[in-house]
Design an enzyme around this catalytic site. Structure first.
Site, PDB file in Angstrom:
ATOM      1  N   GLU A   1     -24.576  78.435 -10.146  1.00 19.17           N
ATOM      2  CA  GLU A   1     -23.949  77.516  -9.196  1.00 19.17           C
ATOM      3  C   GLU A   1     -22.489  77.262  -9.535  1.00 19.17           C
ATOM      4  O   GLU A   1     -21.679  76.993  -8.652  1.00 19.17           O
ATOM      5  CB  GLU A   1     -24.716  76.187  -9.178  1.00 19.17           C
ATOM      6  CG  GLU A   1     -24.276  75.195  -8.102  1.00 19.17           C
ATOM      7  CD  GLU A   1     -23.199  74.225  -8.549  1.00 19.17           C
ATOM      8  OE1 GLU A   1     -22.700  73.472  -7.686  1.00 19.17           O
ATOM      9  OE2 GLU A   1     -22.840  74.198  -9.747  1.00 19.17           O
TER      10      GLU A   1
ATOM     11  N   ASP B   1     -27.513  76.577 -14.606  1.00 16.81           N
ATOM     12  CA  ASP B   1     -26.345  76.963 -15.387  1.00 16.81           C
ATOM     13  C   ASP B   1     -25.426  75.787 -15.670  1.00 16.81           C
ATOM     14  O   ASP B   1     -25.516  74.731 -15.028  1.00 16.81           O
ATOM     15  CB  ASP B   1     -25.567  78.075 -14.683  1.00 16.81           C
ATOM     16  CG  ASP B   1     -25.012  77.660 -13.321  1.00 16.81           C
ATOM     17  OD1 ASP B   1     -25.725  76.948 -12.587  1.00 16.81           O
ATOM     18  OD2 ASP B   1     -23.867  78.034 -13.000  1.00 16.81           O
TER      19      ASP B   1
END
Length: 397
Positions: free
Chosen positions: A170, A116
């Site tokens: 994350e 991400d």
């Protein structure tokens, strides 16, 4: 890179407790799968060339938007590419993709990267300017992902068994982080002799990480009309003592395994005041303590409470640091392969999760970490290639 709780929470009485055995996620979360086929989005996955130039692969990954919570498309592409490699066993867990060799080697290295990014800032798709690749995630951390994916494809018989973890979320809160779910549901996938996270380090090995405490320190007073201020007790004035103690605090520099960790205890916010004609009865200073990993989270909270024992202290969050662990054989071998020098990591990364599991962990990835999350995020393509070859040398040596 993002600040999270680790396996610690603050109880209502202000104590720190361990909740590292995280609860399983909601039943509505996507299920794990070790089967091939479409992993949840219509149409065929985007095809990635894992065996070509890792700089080109970085650009391809950047061109797939994957803001936290919307990683399905990039996870589909990664899963599809890894399933074509016969030397890897692949498993999908939500929008995280795991792969591993099982060659019976005496050591296992875990290589991890998050899929991400932070929200896009008009910097997708990627663009090139000579040796520089621009775009969201070029530094944090799709260049690191590309490095690891390229090695996953081009090392069918490494000298060490390898586990690859490409995980979701994350950049957001701890409970949504893909590693939280993997640790809860598939802890065997996180077992290793060394973990290498591809977070940006600009070509250096960064070992361990600082811990962090966020807290508020509140001064209380008594309200009064400002025309009769002597009848009140100004809380903002009382908060001066908080600021004076912070300014005078003697920050430690701690050497652990040759890595110097600088501590810092600072005011990062202040609120107070009621109205232009009222003596305030409350003023709150928000403080942040970045502490060396030789302190536990509980000890770090104690430092803040002891320094402000005569004020009201509320702990908002805490994350334990991670010791560098460079005395471990696999970690020492990796540092030697990467040039023989490691430095402390300033900030918090998921290496702390692995340290809590007793696994030495380091950060090693392309890109300048100071560019992470910026509109100007970029990476040198030559550095992606160079770091990929350094890591290849370690894994095959």
């Amino acid at each position: 890179m993002r600040l999270f709780f680790t396996g610690l929470r603050i109880a209502s009485d202000g104590t720190v407790r361990d909740v590292s055995a995280a609860p399983a996620p909601s039943p509505a979360a996507p299920t794990s799968s070790e089967t091939s086929g479409s992993p949840g989005t219509p149409g065929s996955p985007i095809e990635l060339n894992l065996t070509g130039d890792p700089a080109d692969l970085t650009a391809a990954l950047v061109d797939i938007p994957s803001v936290s919570g919307s990683e399905a498309m990039i996870a589909d592409a990664v899963e599809s590419a890894l399933r074509r490699l016969p030397h890897l066993r692949v498993q999908r867990v939500g929008q995280s993709v795991l792969a591993r060799t099982d060659l019976g080697r005496p050591t296992r290295i875990l290589l991890a990267g998050h899929l991400d990014t932070v929200p896009i800032a008009d910097n997708v798709p990627s663009r090139r300017d000579g040796d520089v690749l621009h775009g969201c995630g070029t530094t944090d951390m799709k260049s690191g992902d590309a490095m690891l994916l390229h090695l996953a494809a081009t090392l069918p018989a490494p000298a060490r068994d390898l586990t690859f973890v490409f995980y979701e979320c994350e950049e957001v809160d701890y409970d949504r982080n893909g590693l939280t779910r993997i640790q809860a549901e598939h802890p065997e996938w996180l077992a290793a002799d060394l973990a290498v996270l591809g977070e940006p380090t600009n070509g250096n090995v960064e070992a361990g990480c600082q811990g962090t405490v966020s807290a508020t320190v509140t001064a209380h007073g008594r309200r009064a009309h400002s025309a009769r201020s002597w009848l009140g007790d100004n809380a903002i004035h009382r908060a001066r003592a908080v600021l004076d103690r912070l300014a005078a605090w003697d920050a430690r520099i701690v050497d652990i395994d040759g890595c110097e960790y600088h501590e810092g205890l600072n005011a990062v916010g202040i609120t107070g005041g009621v109205a232009g004609n009222v003596i305030p009865d409350e003023c709150t200073v928000r403080v942040n303590f970045r502490f060396a990993p030789d302190r536990s989270a509980e000890q770090a909270v104690g430092v803040v409470r002891d320094l402000f024992a005569d004020f009201e202290v509320s702990v908002l969050d805490v994350a334990a640091g991670a010791l560098p662990g460079l005395h471990a054989p696999a970690a020492a071998e990796f540092v030697a392969a990467a040039g023989g020098r490691a430095q402390a990591k300033y900030g918090w990364t998921d290496v702390a999760r692995f340290a809590a599991l007793g696994i030495p962990a380091v950060n090693y990835g392309p890109g300048d970490p100071s560019l992470a999350h910026t509109r100007e995020e970029h990476v040198r393509m030559s550095q992606i290639r160079e770091m990929t070859e350094v890591l290849r040398g370690f894994l095959t040596g």
